[in-house]
Design a protein around this motif. Structure first.
Motif, PDB file in Angstrom:
ATOM      1  N   PRO A 185       0.826  -1.225   0.000  1.00  0.00           N
ATOM      2  CA  PRO A 185       0.000   0.000   0.000  1.00  0.00           C
ATOM      3  C   PRO A 185       0.852   1.263   0.000  1.00  0.00           C
ATOM      4  CG  PRO A 185      -0.781  -1.563   1.652  1.00  0.00           C
ATOM      5  CD  PRO A 185       0.534  -2.087   1.156  1.00  0.00           C
ATOM      6  N   VAL A 186       0.353   2.270  -0.691  1.00  0.00           N
ATOM      7  CA  VAL A 186       0.961   3.602  -0.678  1.00  0.00           C
ATOM      8  C   VAL A 186      -0.013   4.544   0.015  1.00  0.00           C
ATOM      9  CG1 VAL A 186       1.757   5.532  -2.084  1.00  0.00           C
ATOM     10  CG2 VAL A 186       2.308   3.190  -2.765  1.00  0.00           C
ATOM     11  N   VAL A 187       0.446   5.174   1.069  1.00  0.00           N
ATOM     12  CA  VAL A 187      -0.408   6.072   1.851  1.00  0.00           C
ATOM     13  C   VAL A 187       0.040   7.508   1.622  1.00  0.00           C
ATOM     14  CG1 VAL A 187      -1.151   6.754   4.163  1.00  0.00           C
ATOM     15  CG2 VAL A 187      -0.864   4.328   3.611  1.00  0.00           C
ATOM     16  N   SER A 188      -0.902   8.354   1.273  1.00  0.00           N
ATOM     17  CA  SER A 188      -0.611   9.788   1.123  1.00  0.00           C
ATOM     18  C   SER A 188      -1.410  10.540   2.157  1.00  0.00           C
ATOM     19  CB  SER A 188      -0.958  10.263  -0.291  1.00  0.00           C
ATOM     20  OG  SER A 188      -2.331  10.063  -0.570  1.00  0.00           O
ATOM     21  N   ARG A 194       8.306  -4.093  -9.694  1.00  0.00           N
ATOM     22  CA  ARG A 194       7.789  -2.757  -9.420  1.00  0.00           C
ATOM     23  C   ARG A 194       8.506  -2.143  -8.226  1.00  0.00           C
ATOM     24  NH1 ARG A 194       2.640  -5.377 -10.262  1.00  0.00           N
ATOM     25  NH2 ARG A 194       2.566  -5.677  -8.024  1.00  0.00           N
ATOM     26  N   THR A 195       8.559  -0.832  -8.218  1.00  0.00           N
ATOM     27  CA  THR A 195       9.010  -0.112  -7.037  1.00  0.00           C
ATOM     28  C   THR A 195       7.931   0.877  -6.650  1.00  0.00           C
ATOM     29  OG1 THR A 195      10.113   1.557  -8.364  1.00  0.00           O
ATOM     30  CG2 THR A 195      11.466  -0.296  -7.650  1.00  0.00           C
ATOM     31  N   ARG A 196       7.803   1.097  -5.377  1.00  0.00           N
ATOM     32  CA  ARG A 196       6.781   2.012  -4.864  1.00  0.00           C
ATOM     33  C   ARG A 196       7.453   3.105  -4.040  1.00  0.00           C
ATOM     34  NH1 ARG A 196       2.127   1.043  -7.684  1.00  0.00           N
ATOM     35  NH2 ARG A 196       1.923  -1.192  -7.947  1.00  0.00           N
ATOM     36  N   ALA A 197       7.068   4.352  -4.307  1.00  0.00           N
ATOM     37  CA  ALA A 197       7.610   5.478  -3.543  1.00  0.00           C
ATOM     38  C   ALA A 197       6.602   5.867  -2.485  1.00  0.00           C
ATOM     39  CB  ALA A 197       7.873   6.660  -4.471  1.00  0.00           C
ATOM     40  N   VAL A 198       7.066   6.007  -1.255  1.00  0.00           N
ATOM     41  CA  VAL A 198       6.198   6.429  -0.160  1.00  0.00           C
ATOM     42  C   VAL A 198       6.349   7.933  -0.018  1.00  0.00           C
ATOM     43  CG1 VAL A 198       5.604   6.106   2.266  1.00  0.00           C
ATOM     44  CG2 VAL A 198       6.580   4.222   0.948  1.00  0.00           C
ATOM     45  N   VAL A 199       5.229   8.644  -0.114  1.00  0.00           N
ATOM     46  CA  VAL A 199       5.256  10.097  -0.237  1.00  0.00           C
ATOM     47  C   VAL A 199       5.735  10.760   1.041  1.00  0.00           C
ATOM     48  CG1 VAL A 199       3.399  10.064  -1.929  1.00  0.00           C
ATOM     49  CG2 VAL A 199       2.853  10.236   0.511  1.00  0.00           C
ATOM     50  N   ALA A 200       6.005  12.097   0.918  1.00  0.00           N
ATOM     51  CA  ALA A 200       6.479  12.867   2.055  1.00  0.00           C
ATOM     52  C   ALA A 200       5.512  12.743   3.204  1.00  0.00           C
ATOM     53  CB  ALA A 200       6.632  14.335   1.648  1.00  0.00           C
ATOM     54  N   GLY A 201       6.066  12.621   4.402  1.00  0.00           N
ATOM     55  CA  GLY A 201       5.240  12.501   5.590  1.00  0.00           C
ATOM     56  C   GLY A 201       4.921  11.077   5.942  1.00  0.00           C
TER      57      GLY A 201
END
Length: 309
Positions: A143-146, A258-265
């Motif tokens: 999961p990617v959380v913003s 795949r690669t996933r970037a976790v956003v700022a914060g």
């Protein structure tokens, strides 16, 4: 009489499906993109003469069956009747002589999740009927959380959790890590959609009032794989835009790389699960046996399913 088409034979043998012969029930699981064997074994004889033998693998339906593949002794060959399975479904003539009528299904897709009938007729007598239920699974992406930076006390925060390319339908949980409680379903709105590959993508939006040291987990559960993917979004009163480094996971075990970037914060926290004989619990209360976290490569490893050939 030589029957070159399976259709007349299906009509002829349709009444045999309801005969007194015991129907064997089997279940098997397979990952999307893998190959799987649906077993259908006749053990009462060591060898069989393929003469006067008819074998059908089909998906039963109320209106008419879908033929996956078949063998007709009158043609002395195997065939396929549905384009969905053309080139992907195979039975072995040599194996059938030993009573093994198993179906090998290649490159499994979500659309293959069905109940398959193996029907074997010898001299117009049904000698074997096996129903194999195929369950299909695919790992969800981490999961990617913003989440926004902190704001005035009591201001509404909108946190989004996204995960893709999984199967079957996911369960989504938002957890307040302060007391490990599940957040009210009324605070969240989850949308699950089918993508071009037939897999599920999920986007869940949580709306809560900001308070100091808000610490929320998003958990994506794959029931069939007994898999939980958990990512945490933590905000505090000192958080400002751009002050947190992005964290990128290199998912080397993912076949698609795949690669996933976790956003700022975003702060990724490890969560462990202990399986006990009398039950199980996840630290963040995501209610299943195993949890994979962004800090572990095992989060993206294809699971070995013991009943998957």
């Amino acid at each position: 009489m030589r029957l070159r088409s399976p259709a007349p034979l299906l009509l002829l043998f349709s009444g045999l499906l309801a005969s007194d012969l015991d129907i064997q029930q089997e279940e098997v699981r397979a990952m999307v993109g893998s190959d799987v064997t649906l077993k259908c074994m006749y053990t009462k004889e060591d060898s069989l003469d393929l003469k006067d033998l008819y074998v059908y693998w089909q998906i039963s339906a109320a209106d008419k069956p879908t033929i996956v593949t078949y063998y007709l002794s009158t043609n002395n060959s195997t065939g396929h009747n549905d384009n969905q399975y053309k080139g992907r479904a195979k039975v072995s003539l040599d194996s059938m002589k030993r009573g093994d009528f198993s179906l090998r299904l290649y490159n499994v897709t979500p659309q293959d999740e069905e109940k398959y009938d193996c029907l074997v007729i010898l001299k117009f007598n049904k000698i074997l009927h096996v129903v194999v239920t195929l369950h299909v699974a695919a790992n969800y992406s981490m999961p990617v959380v913003s989440a926004p930076s902190s704001g005035p006390q009591g201001e509404e925060l909108i946190i989004t959790c996204t995960s893709t390319d999984g199967y079957p339908w996911p369960n989504v949980y938002w957890i307040n890590k302060t007391d490990n409680s599940l957040l009210d379903k009324a605070l969240q709105n989850s949308t699950v959609s089918r993508n071009a590959r037939g897999l599920y993508d999920v986007v869940s939006v949580l709306r809560i009032r900001w308070a100091s040291n808000v610490d929320i987990d998003c958990c994506i559960e794959n029931v069939l794989l007994l898999q939980n993917l958990t990512v945490s979004s933590q905000m505090d009163s000192e958080t400002l835009p751009g002050t947190k480094d992005s964290i990128t996971e290199s998912l080397g075990d993912n076949p698609e790389g795949r690669t996933r970037a976790v956003v700022a914060g975003l702060v990724v926290l490890g969560v462990a699960v202990a399986a006990a004989a009398a039950g199980w619990m996840c630290r963040s209360r995501c209610p299943r046996h195993w949890t994979y976290t962004a800090g572990a490569q095992a989060a993206r490893r294809e699971l070995e399913l013991t009943d998957h050939a």
